[in-house]
Design an enzyme around this catalytic site. Sequence first.
Site, short mmCIF file in Angstrom:
data_model
loop_
_atom_site.label_atom_id
_atom_site.label_comp_id
_atom_site.label_asym_id
_atom_site.label_seq_id
_atom_site.Cartn_x
_atom_site.Cartn_y
_atom_site.Cartn_z
N CYS A 206 30.35 22.16 25.20
CA CYS A 206 31.07 21.56 24.07
C CYS A 206 30.32 20.33 23.56
O CYS A 206 30.12 19.37 24.31
CB CYS A 206 32.49 21.17 24.48
SG CYS A 206 33.41 20.37 23.13
N ASP B 7 26.75 33.19 16.69
CA ASP B 7 26.56 33.91 15.43
C ASP B 7 26.68 35.43 15.54
O ASP B 7 25.95 36.16 14.86
CB ASP B 7 25.20 33.55 14.81
CG ASP B 7 25.26 32.26 14.02
OD1 ASP B 7 26.34 31.61 14.03
OD2 ASP B 7 24.25 31.87 13.41
#
Length: 316
Positions: A115, A217
């Site tokens: 993160c 992606d």
Amino acid sequence: MIGDITEAEECRRKGPVDLFRSGQVVKICAPMVRYSKLAFRTLVRKYSCDLCYTPMIVAADFVRSAKARDSEFTTNKAGDHPLIVQFAAKEAQVLCDAARIVCPFADGIDLNCGCPQRWAMAEGYGACLINKPELVKDMVRHVQNQINNPKFSISIKIRIHEDVKRTVDLCQKAEAAGVSWITVHGRSIEERHQPVHYDAIKTIKQSMSIPIVANGDIKTLKDAENVHQLTEADGVMVARGLLANPAMFAGYEETPFKCIQDWVDIALEHGTPFTCFHHHLMYMMERITSKQEKKVFNVLSSTSAVLDYLNNHYGV
């Protein structure tokens, strides 16, 4: 949280590591703040998702507060498996304590080392851990030593360094400590929308003997197949692609109306708060509604208004 699981049920349930031994690419729903909760996990599992993660939970709060446990972690015995609970942690014993609490109800835990948000980095959580390989190794080893269940997995999710050799070193240290698999988001801490470094994921995969999951992606099943070929990864993890189309792993190019109907049924059954219920629909309908329809649908302010709209416009 839910009641005890019987020994018979425990025996019937396979550990998540078994998924990676199947020879098939493991299709995984990523940990997503606010979104990868029980109702959404129930939906994607209907559409060929093999493994689901909870949203990230701060381990220290989870261990300290019963209120945090009740609000952050919900599952059920019926179909929410295999399930990985993702924790943000920076101390080995705190992570172990959190793992011990969820062990009867989940199939493994994942340590968030990816993160990049400022608050997480400032607190010593998330992606800053990729620069502390000894700490990551220590946390993994502690969980391995203290959780007395050979089927319970401990995985990590990381971002990459600019110098991929440093990432390989981190992964090899985690592997030596007994990590079950590693998910690699193929961007550095600084990168947000830049192209994903699939070559780096391939380098990591070729340097390891444990499963590697590719992340970044992947928007369609075709993308997932391409990324598997590019990286040789054992699994693919998807976040936004599944929000936009929860049926993507089943081969649908856009969200089918059956999936929207399923979401309505599941969300109502689970008592999903309106904002979450509505936001998921906004994501799912993004590609199949006109600009004008979005303007109307996105400002609806009650469950009944949403249900009326879906019924009137789509017969859902």
